[in-house]
Write an enzyme that holds these catalytic residues in place. Structure first.
Site, mmCIF file in Angstrom:
data_model
loop_
_atom_site.group_PDB
_atom_site.id
_atom_site.type_symbol
_atom_site.label_atom_id
_atom_site.label_comp_id
_atom_site.label_asym_id
_atom_site.label_seq_id
_atom_site.Cartn_x
_atom_site.Cartn_y
_atom_site.Cartn_z
ATOM 1 N N LYS A 164 0.841 -1.128 -0.126
ATOM 2 C CA LYS A 164 0.036 -0.126 0.305
ATOM 3 C C LYS A 164 0.850 1.194 0.003
ATOM 4 O O LYS A 164 0.513 2.225 -0.696
ATOM 5 C CB LYS A 164 -0.863 0.089 1.190
ATOM 6 N N GLU A 171 0.900 6.924 -6.619
ATOM 7 C CA GLU A 171 -0.162 7.817 -6.859
ATOM 8 C C GLU A 171 0.394 9.090 -6.719
ATOM 9 O O GLU A 171 0.032 10.120 -7.536
ATOM 10 C CB GLU A 171 -1.200 7.523 -5.655
#
Length: 291
Positions: A164, A171
């Protein structure tokens, strides 16, 4: 299945609802009594039948540590704690060891989906022993998006949060690229409708993505983003990604630059740019702007 869920904020509250919609029983605890189904961790644990699964969705660091410490005294051998917050993967190893000493399992789970997860599902990346993961499987299946993808047993304890973390680093870089392209389009006189250029990219181009869709949404609400201040916070995972890259000698120039760009956004009058302006003036006689 029965689940205890600790932390009912923007994500935790929606996760509770999605799990319930799948037919499972969820007892939620939050420090805000208006959100809670029970009013203490002790009451929450008492509601669950063994083997219990308690999912923690609280801020990383001290809040997660204190919650896990309290659960370690309340749970029994065979129970499982899931950390679904944004904890650093090195903390997962510590928590797993502490809980294992009491016979309690531990699974770390990176969760992506934000405020859209209730309807669209949450992308899940989890780490831990197969035996502990199996006890949580019905909840993973309830939370994940429809279809074959969106959920992965990434590896050992810590793998979920590490995956993550890297996801969030990517991102950062993707958002920075869209932002830089948008600024350049806004700058030139020849492009008269930047918003519609962005919208045109949503179909048939190699850069189409959900982030692009969200960018178009934002431009529909405020075409030139005039109502926003050029300031961007960072949650910490971008920093951890860069630190992990240094530790493993992996070059991450795009992700690193996107993190530093956020730092630059917090300077209204950049000290570095003062030195650059001074040097350009010194060696080339380039003009400088005075306050």
């Amino acid at each position: 299945m029965e689940l205890g869920l600790v932390g009912l904020g923007k994500m935790g509250g929606n996760m509770r609802e999605r799990i319930r919609r799948a037919g499972h029983t969820v007892f939620g605890y939050d420090r805000n009594p208006d959100l809670a189904d029970v009013h203490s961790l002790e009451e929450l644990v008492g509601k669950l039948s063994g083997p219990r699964v308690v999912w923690v969705m609280v801020p990383a660091g001290e809040a997660t540590q204190s919650t896990i410490d309290e659960l370690a005294e309340l749970l029994e051998p065979g129970d499982v704690v899931v950390d679904g917050g944004n904890s650093r993967w090195t903390d997962d190893e510590k928590h797993a060891e502490e809980l294992a000493a009491k016979g309690i399992g531990f699974v770390d789970c990176g969760v992506s989906g934000g405020v859209w997860g209730l309807e669209n599902g949450y992308a899940l990346m989890y780490g831990g022993d197969a035996e502990n993961v199996a006890k949580v499987r019905p909840v993973f299946d309830a939370l994940k998006p429809e279809g074959d993808f969106g959920s992965v047993h990434a590896g050992k304890v810590g793998a979920g949060h590490f995956a993550k973390m890297v996801h969030n680093g990517i991102e950062y870089a993707m958002m920075q690229a869209y932002a830089e392209g948008w600024e350049l389009l806004e700058k030139v006189d020849s492009v008269t409708d930047v918003r519609e250029v962005f919208r045109s990219w949503q179909e048939g181009t190699v850069i189409r993505s959900w982030l692009l869709d969200l960018a178009v949404n934002a431009l529909d609400e405020d075409e030139h983003l005039d109502r926003l201040r050029g300031y961007a916070q960072d949650s910490g995972e971008g920093r951890w990604t860069v630190e992990a890259a240094i530790d493993n000698a992996v070059p991450l120039p795009a992700i690193t630059a996107s993190l530093f760009a956020r730092f630059a956004s917090r300077q209204e009058d950049s000290p570095q740019m003062k030195m650059i302006a001074a040097l350009r003036n010194q060696f080339g006689g380039h003009a400088v702007e005075k306050k």
